[in-house]
Motif scaffolding. Structure first.
Motif, PDB file in Angstrom:
ATOM      1  N   ALA A 138      35.732  23.404  52.763  1.00  0.00           N
ATOM      2  CA  ALA A 138      36.310  24.153  51.648  1.00  0.00           C
ATOM      3  C   ALA A 138      35.250  24.525  50.619  1.00  0.00           C
ATOM      4  O   ALA A 138      35.071  25.690  50.294  1.00  0.00           O
ATOM      5  CB  ALA A 138      37.418  23.347  50.995  1.00  0.00           C
ATOM      6  N   ASP A 195      38.975  34.955  54.315  1.00  0.00           N
ATOM      7  CA  ASP A 195      39.613  36.262  54.399  1.00  0.00           C
ATOM      8  C   ASP A 195      38.838  37.313  53.607  1.00  0.00           C
ATOM      9  O   ASP A 195      38.644  37.157  52.405  1.00  0.00           O
ATOM     10  CB  ASP A 195      41.048  36.174  53.880  1.00  0.00           C
ATOM     11  N   THR A 211      40.549  38.766  50.439  1.00  0.00           N
ATOM     12  CA  THR A 211      40.621  37.774  49.370  1.00  0.00           C
ATOM     13  C   THR A 211      39.251  37.577  48.721  1.00  0.00           C
ATOM     14  O   THR A 211      39.151  37.441  47.497  1.00  0.00           O
ATOM     15  CB  THR A 211      41.158  36.445  49.931  1.00  0.00           C
ATOM     16  N   SER A 262      53.902  26.111  60.095  1.00  0.00           N
ATOM     17  CA  SER A 262      53.319  27.284  60.739  1.00  0.00           C
ATOM     18  C   SER A 262      52.919  28.311  59.702  1.00  0.00           C
ATOM     19  O   SER A 262      51.834  28.879  59.754  1.00  0.00           O
ATOM     20  CB  SER A 262      54.317  27.894  61.722  1.00  0.00           C
ATOM     21  N   VAL A 265      49.608  27.838  57.620  1.00  0.00           N
ATOM     22  CA  VAL A 265      48.326  28.202  58.210  1.00  0.00           C
ATOM     23  C   VAL A 265      47.893  29.582  57.726  1.00  0.00           C
ATOM     24  O   VAL A 265      46.752  29.791  57.319  1.00  0.00           O
ATOM     25  CB  VAL A 265      48.417  28.179  59.747  1.00  0.00           C
ATOM     26  N   ILE A 266      48.829  30.539  57.751  1.00  0.00           N
ATOM     27  CA  ILE A 266      48.489  31.907  57.356  1.00  0.00           C
ATOM     28  C   ILE A 266      48.346  32.021  55.840  1.00  0.00           C
ATOM     29  O   ILE A 266      47.396  32.615  55.335  1.00  0.00           O
ATOM     30  CB  ILE A 266      49.557  32.875  57.880  1.00  0.00           C
ATOM     31  N   THR A 290      45.155  30.777  54.543  1.00  0.00           N
ATOM     32  CA  THR A 290      44.036  31.670  54.831  1.00  0.00           C
ATOM     33  C   THR A 290      43.996  32.816  53.824  1.00  0.00           C
ATOM     34  O   THR A 290      42.949  33.127  53.259  1.00  0.00           O
ATOM     35  CB  THR A 290      44.143  32.220  56.256  1.00  0.00           C
ATOM     36  N   VAL A 291      45.159  33.442  53.586  1.00  0.00           N
ATOM     37  CA  VAL A 291      45.195  34.585  52.676  1.00  0.00           C
ATOM     38  C   VAL A 291      44.810  34.169  51.262  1.00  0.00           C
ATOM     39  O   VAL A 291      44.048  34.859  50.589  1.00  0.00           O
ATOM     40  CB  VAL A 291      46.589  35.241  52.683  1.00  0.00           C
ATOM     41  N   PHE A 292      45.313  33.040  50.796  1.00  0.00           N
ATOM     42  CA  PHE A 292      45.076  32.637  49.415  1.00  0.00           C
ATOM     43  C   PHE A 292      43.960  31.610  49.268  1.00  0.00           C
ATOM     44  O   PHE A 292      43.781  31.030  48.195  1.00  0.00           O
ATOM     45  CB  PHE A 292      46.371  32.097  48.792  1.00  0.00           C
ATOM     46  N   ASN A 293      43.220  31.400  50.338  1.00  0.00           N
ATOM     47  CA  ASN A 293      42.093  30.485  50.303  1.00  0.00           C
ATOM     48  C   ASN A 293      42.460  29.134  49.690  1.00  0.00           C
ATOM     49  O   ASN A 293      41.825  28.675  48.740  1.00  0.00           O
ATOM     50  CB  ASN A 293      40.921  31.098  49.533  1.00  0.00           C
ATOM     51  N   PRO A 323      42.502  25.250  50.218  1.00  0.00           N
ATOM     52  CA  PRO A 323      41.824  24.317  51.119  1.00  0.00           C
ATOM     53  C   PRO A 323      42.770  23.243  51.640  1.00  0.00           C
ATOM     54  O   PRO A 323      42.625  22.075  51.318  1.00  0.00           O
ATOM     55  CB  PRO A 323      40.724  23.717  50.250  1.00  0.00           C
ATOM     56  N   ARG A 348      44.091  25.369  57.100  1.00  0.00           N
ATOM     57  CA  ARG A 348      42.745  25.922  57.213  1.00  0.00           C
ATOM     58  C   ARG A 348      41.840  24.974  57.983  1.00  0.00           C
ATOM     59  O   ARG A 348      41.021  25.389  58.805  1.00  0.00           O
ATOM     60  CB  ARG A 348      42.165  26.161  55.820  1.00  0.00           C
ATOM     61  N   VAL A 365      42.476  22.964  60.329  1.00  0.00           N
ATOM     62  CA  VAL A 365      42.645  22.952  61.784  1.00  0.00           C
ATOM     63  C   VAL A 365      42.276  24.302  62.396  1.00  0.00           C
ATOM     64  O   VAL A 365      41.694  24.355  63.471  1.00  0.00           O
ATOM     65  CB  VAL A 365      44.067  22.486  62.178  1.00  0.00           C
ATOM     66  N   VAL A 366      42.532  25.389  61.695  1.00  0.00           N
ATOM     67  CA  VAL A 366      42.140  26.698  62.239  1.00  0.00           C
ATOM     68  C   VAL A 366      40.616  26.772  62.367  1.00  0.00           C
ATOM     69  O   VAL A 366      40.084  27.212  63.386  1.00  0.00           O
ATOM     70  CB  VAL A 366      42.671  27.843  61.347  1.00  0.00           C
ATOM     71  N   ILE A 373      52.728  27.613  65.648  1.00  0.00           N
ATOM     72  CA  ILE A 373      51.604  28.538  65.538  1.00  0.00           C
ATOM     73  C   ILE A 373      50.285  27.849  65.864  1.00  0.00           C
ATOM     74  O   ILE A 373      49.393  28.446  66.472  1.00  0.00           O
ATOM     75  CB  ILE A 373      51.568  29.207  64.155  1.00  0.00           C
ATOM     76  N   PHE A 384      46.279  38.244  63.308  1.00  0.00           N
ATOM     77  CA  PHE A 384      45.693  38.033  61.986  1.00  0.00           C
ATOM     78  C   PHE A 384      44.697  36.879  62.018  1.00  0.00           C
ATOM     79  O   PHE A 384      43.645  36.936  61.402  1.00  0.00           O
ATOM     80  CB  PHE A 384      46.795  37.737  60.970  1.00  0.00           C
TER      81      PHE A 384
END
Lengths: 534, 313, 290
Positions: free
Chosen positions: A206, A244, A247, B252, B255-256, B259-262, B264, B268, B270-271, C135, C227
């Motif tokens: 992070a 991203d 972002t 689920s 996870v997304i 990522t979009v809003f950063n 931590p 994130r 695990v991705v 997911i 995505f």
């Protein structure tokens, strides 16, 4: 195991307590104005810059470690930790004396022993170091601050290697860490550089926090690339891992971060319009798109088929598809990348002629191409590789070649490219990657320039003359002789075609306009010398 | 009751063992080599093999599995291949953001959805009802990342009301913490509003049709707010059930959104670990996620007895 | 309850009258209408649109024009052609995930519900699968093997199976106590016959409804996977990967994201509407509860 590690930690903490009491007692967090928040191109996955070639580890290293020498903006190595040095008359013995007052952040002074151990560990992993150490017979320690490197034959590149900015950089660690097996990661990150890694405030994956090293004594010369005074003007550097691209740009515009190493070029228009943002290409030798061919299996075990790939490639198409804005990319015909000291135009008629799919088709036919599918490995999570895959697929088909485009993430490509089997048994014909222009400019240290068959990098090309010319380049004692060797190497390379390039791009960085003193250089983003106006 | 809890806990262990086997096989049978990624682009094949040996990846699969399982049994999830940090520590660092996001999302989604659901049930079979239901379906017809980008553009870039990204620990102040969570929670919550609103509406309708409410209505003793109280209380069981299912969906979505809003958080973590093939982290996080899911559902089952005393075990 | 039963379709089927059907089932009709258009477009793709794969970087990010009705994307590909061909893939993903998960789930659920011995083991495995966030499982499966349409479909299907199994099993458990099944067992009918002839049909109404929801969520999950960089290979156009690969052009070239985004939202909406409509017709009791 666990208890031993704890004891070590306690020991280290006690050492720090004696050496630098101010570090242990809680300090108020530095203000936002004195903190630099940066988003780099990737995550700092591993911390050992000798163990991994990842650039992020090298950035981390640049902040916390120092180097014996550092290249300046003319690519000349200048002494950094070294006070004085000399070369014996037979050109076989180098003697180095360290500066006074060098200390690791844990408190111990930097000694000649630390340096020798660090050089030896580095030389096992680094391509340049390996080449050099084949000629090194001994590295004696003379006293606390003096050591020597003794050679079998003269090696003019020695200082260049010790001061280079391309991974692996010869960072000086404590002997304790430097005596770690080079194949194993170090676990303590203590150096004598301008910043100190703050493990407690960092969050793996992070953000990574670096505090100003209050005991660092910079050189008095002005900063120039890796050389000169590394003055920490910020109290804290935070490298954030933000994945991203949209972002990232939004955060920079909102002032939540100060520096964005590689903003998406598709979003650069927005940033160019913002008066609070400055856009600058920090690394003028950029990055080369690299199309690696497998020399072990048909069709690319035939030189004619490899030559066909030269005529097939239209670099600016891939670049345009990926980066859009023509300001930030170009085609380059030199095997050493353009805008580098080794750039030249030997044997580049094919390049000047441009894409010629008919010629490629003819060469594939002459190579006896039999219609078997050519397997392309493409990474879905790296845009230029995805686009290279799609466009090469289109071109190969146009040249009458059957294509099987295998898409996976980069991790999948990395696993499969190591497979030497025929493409229909888990192997491959083509994969895409990239390397820095500065890395390319060096015929010796870039593993991909080697063509020593089974020992070569993925693709395993064989060409004896190439290997002789690489040694000739390293042995050349004048810049002219070196350039001549480089030309000869390129002349030869574009005949046997070890690999193909699909363009060179100069990714710009974007940062808040109130930052001052940013040092733009290849391979490293140094955050010393950076301050904030007002 | 106690016997039931013990039985459920035991079956939880079995479920976790199955998850463990499944995840281990998934990772180790598919292509991908952490050693090759670690070694970097300049590495020779010998160096990669060396790293594989050191990581124990050259051992036969059963040996690797037993070793891993032995560690898990002692509560040791292992060490990240890349950073050498213990998986438990890495997860610990990421827990707060994910839990905060999940809770605020749940709060926003449930408040919004129950209001909409009750309203729809109240106005059942009118145009208000239909409109509300169609709008709620639209909420999960648009991919979460598109919603997130739009919200960032409007509220963070143009209006500058809220930060674009990031997470502030609650210890550094509730207001900054909440400001960072508003946009992500709304983004993530929208998808669940539809689901919960529908269930609320249906249970409300069921309850409203029950004899005692009709009796109360007929007698004229109950005013509307009392009715609502009665009905909502009885609608509790299905709503809690949905929250149980929702936890899985929420994970689920996290996870997304992270990522979009950063943010931590664990998603994130695990991705990123999947991209690097950091097996210990992937295995550890999936085990923890699954454990939480199973536990939440256990708690949901038990809470039925609190909400509805008629249910007994 | 009694009120719900009167809504059930009468046993004698009247002649099909379109207007009456639409008036009685407005949601079902609306959903079917949108889907019909999409299926037609998908089937006629080669007649309607040009080459969806041809890349011309020189023509990148062109706005809508007479030549490119919906403009071009970042690789200079025709957005309209990709939208039209994308209908095929997106619908295929939705349909195959729904079909596979229902078929596999039905088989496992029937067996688990009927054979007590298998039940405990199978349901623990299903619980295990269900406990893994869908997911994450899908990302892991796609990232760790090579990305292809089939892998993506499998990766989305597997997490859906346990939900279907649970649904089927609960129906089986309640049906097998019914007099007509008990009579069949007492009469010595072979097990497979009881399962297929007497029990399976009862699972159909809820399953068909479930299938539509699975179908809608599959199309969306495919977009989310793209995505996260673990979706269908980039050369295959799907509405999901069109939206996700164009997300950076939201302000610069909105046409690259607007058309596929709208199509995506519409198809999910349509499938959900069909699901709601079918539920009302096939399963009035469930309709009351949802």
């Amino acid at each position: 195991m666990n208890t031993r590690r704890q004891i070590l930690k306690v020991g280290a903490a006690a050492g720090a307590l004696i050496a630098a009491p101010s570090l242990v007692f809680a300090q108020p967090a530095p203000t936002r104005a004195r903190t630099l928040r940066a988003v780099m191109h990737g995550d700092l996955a591993a911390f050992d810059p000798i163990w991994t070639t990842a650039n992020m580890a090298s950035y981390h290293g640049g902040l916390i470690y120092d180097t014996l020498f550092g290249i300046d903006s003319q690519n000349q190595p200048q002494p950094q930790m070294v006070q004085s040095f000399n070369l014996s008359d037979d050109k076989l013995t180098w003697t180095f004396v360290l500066r006074d007052g060098l200390r690791f952040s844990s408190g111990e002074p930097v000694t000649a022993k630390d340096c020798v151990a660090s050089i030896r560990r580095w030389a096992v992993r680094d391509g340049g170091g390996q080449h050099m150490f084949r000629r090194v017979t001994d590295t004696p320690v003379v006293d606390e601050k003096t050591f020597r490197i003794v050679l079998r034959e003269p090696y003019p590149l020695l200082l260049d290697w010790l001061g280079k900015a391309a991974t692996n950089v010869c960072y000086i660690m404590r002997e304790k860490e430097a005596s770690t097996d080079p194949q194993t990661q170090i676990t303590e990150y203590i150096g004598s550089g301008p910043f100190i890694y703050n493990r407690g405030e960092s969050r793996q994956g992070a953000r990574y926090v670096y505090d100003r090293n209050p005991n660092y004594v910079p050189r008095s010369e002005p900063a120039s690339f890796m050389s000169g005074g590394k003055v920490a003007r910020m109290d804290r550097i935070i490298m954030e891992n933000m994945s991203d691209p949209q972002t990232q740009v939004s955060a920079l515009q909102a002032g939540e971060i100060d520096f964005l190493e590689w903003p998406s070029l598709d979003l650069i228009d927005t940033l160019e319009k913002d008066r609070n943002i400055k856009i600058e290409v920090m690394n003028q030798s950029g990055t080369m798109g690299w199309c690696r061919l497998n020399h072990l299996h048909p069709p690319f075990n035939n030189v004619l088929a490899r030559r066909a790939m030269l005529h097939l490639t239209h670099p600016t198409e891939i670049m345009k598809a990926t980066f859009g804005n023509e300001k930030y990319f170009r085609a380059c015909g030199s095997i050493f990348a353009c805008n580098t000291p080794t750039e030249n135009d030997a044997n580049t008629d094919w390049f000047k002629a441009g894409q010629n799919i008919d010629r490629a088709r003819q060469l594939f036919r002459e190579a006896g191409y039999d219609g078997r599918p050519v397997v392309l490995l493409s990474a879905s999570n790296v845009l230029h590789m995805t686009n290279a895959g799609l466009l090469y697929q289109q071109w190969l088909k146009a040249a009458g070649v059957n294509v099987e485009l295998v898409t996976s993430d980069w991790g999948g490509v990395v696993a499969r490219r190591a497979n030497r089997n025929p493409p229909d048994q888990g192997g491959w014909n083509i994969f895409f990657t990239s390397a820095s222009g500065a890395g390319y400019s060096n015929p010796v240290s870039l593993a991909g320039h080697a063509s020593n068959g089974a020992n070569a990098w993925f693709g395993w090309p064989t060409d004896e003359r190439n290997e002789q010319l690489r040694d000739a380049w390293a042995a050349a004692s004048t810049p002219e002789a070196r350039m001549q060797a480089a030309r000869a190497m390129q002349e030869n390379a574009w005949n046997y075609v070890p690999h193909v390039h699909y363009g060179q791009w100069l990714a710009p960085s974007a940062y808040r306009a109130n930052l001052t003193g940013m040092i733009g250089m290849p391979e490293l983003v140094p955050f010393w010398n950076v301050g904030r106006a007002g | 009751m106690l016997a039931y809890v013990i039985r459920r806990l035991l079956s939880t262990l079995i479920v976790m063992a199955i998850v463990g086997i499944f995840v281990f096989l998934l990772l180790h049978l598919s292509p991908g080599d952490p050693a090759a990624i670690i070694a970097g682009d300049n590495a020779t094949p010998e160096q990669i093999t060396g790293i594989r040996q050191r990581l124990g990846l050259e051992d036969p699969l059963p040996v690797q599995f037993l070793r891993w399982f032995g560690h898990i049994a002692q509560g040791d999830l292992g060490v990240s291949i890349f950073s050498n940090e213990p998986v438990l520590k890495l997860v610990g660092q990421r827990l707060e953001p994910t839990i905060s996001l999940a809770l605020t999302t749940l709060l926003i989604a449930v408040t919004l959805a129950v209001t909409l659901g009750v309203l729809a049930a109240w106005k059942a079979d009118t145009w208000v009802d239909r409109l509300l239901m169609v709008v709620s379906v639209l909420g999960f017809s648009v991919p979460g990342f598109v919603v997130g980008y739009l919200l960032i553009y409007v509220f963070a870039i143009e209006l500058r009301w809220l930060p674009v990204q990031g997470y502030t620990p609650i210890a550094e102040g509730v207001v900054p913490w909440a400001r960072n969570l508003v946009l992500p929670s709304v983004t993530l919550g929208l998808a669940y509003v539809a689901l919960i609103a529908r269930i609320t509406r249906a249970s409300m309708l069921d309850v409203l049709a029950e004899d005692y409410i009709r009796t109360a209505k007929a007698k004229g003793v109950a005013n509307q707010s009392m009715l609502l109280k009665h009905a909502l209380k009885n609608a509790g069981v299905p709503i809690v059930t949905v929250i149980g299912i929702g936890v899985a969906l929420l994970f689920s979505g996290v996870v997304i959104t992270e990522t979009v809003f950063n943010i931590p958080g664990i998603g994130r973590l695990v991705v990123d670990a999947i991209a690097k093939r950091d097996y210990p982290i992937i295995q550890g996080v999936i085990l923890i996620f699954s454990g939480v899911y199973v536990l939440v559902n256990l708690i949901v089952d038990l809470s039925y007895t609190l909400i509805d005393p008629r249910i007994r075990y | 309850m009694s009120a719900a039963l009167t809504n059930a379709a009468p046993s004698v089927r009247p002649a099909f009258r379109p207007w009456r059907f639409i008036r009685r089932n407005p949601t079902l009709a609306a959903g079917l209408f949108i889907l019909a258009i999409m299926v037609t477009v998908a089937l006629l793709a080669p007649l309607i649109a040009g080459d969806p794969l041809r890349m011309q970087p020189a023509q990148r990010l062109r706005p809508p024009s007479a030549q490119y009705w919906l403009g071009t994307d970042s690789l200079g590909r025709d957005v309209f052609a990709r939208l039209v061909y994308g209908a095929r893939v997106s619908l295929l993903v939705g349909l195959s995930v729904a079909t596979f998960s229902i078929l596999i789930g039905l088989t496992i659920g029937l067996l688990a519900g009927f054979f007590r011995t298998a039940d405990a083991i199978v349901m623990r495995i299903m619980d295990g699968l269900m406990a893994i966030p869908a997911i994450l499982l899908a990302i892991a499966m796609v990232s760790l093997s090579r990305a292809s349409l089939l892998v993506v479909i499998i990766a989305i299907t597997i997490p859906e199976i346990p939900r279907v199994v649970r649904l089927v099993r609960s129906v089986v458990l309640s049906v097998r106590e019914q007099p007509f099944v008990e009579a069949a067992i007492a009469g010595g009918a072979p097990t497979w016959k009881i399962l297929l002839r007497h029990i399976m049909p009862s699972t159909f109404p809820p399953l068909i409804v479930q299938a539509t929801y699975v179908c809608a969520s599959a199309i969306l999950i495919e977009a989310s996977l793209s995505f996260l960089g673990a979706g269908t290979p980039p050369e295959i156009p799907t509405w999901g990967n069109m939206v996700s690969s164009s997300r950076l052009f939201l302000s610069r070239a909105p046409w690259t994201i607007f058309a596929p985004g709208l199509a995506l939202a519409l198809v999910v909406l349509a499938v959900n509407l069909v699901g709601d409509g079918l539920r009302d017709r096939l399963d009035p009791r469930l309709a009351r509860r949802m």
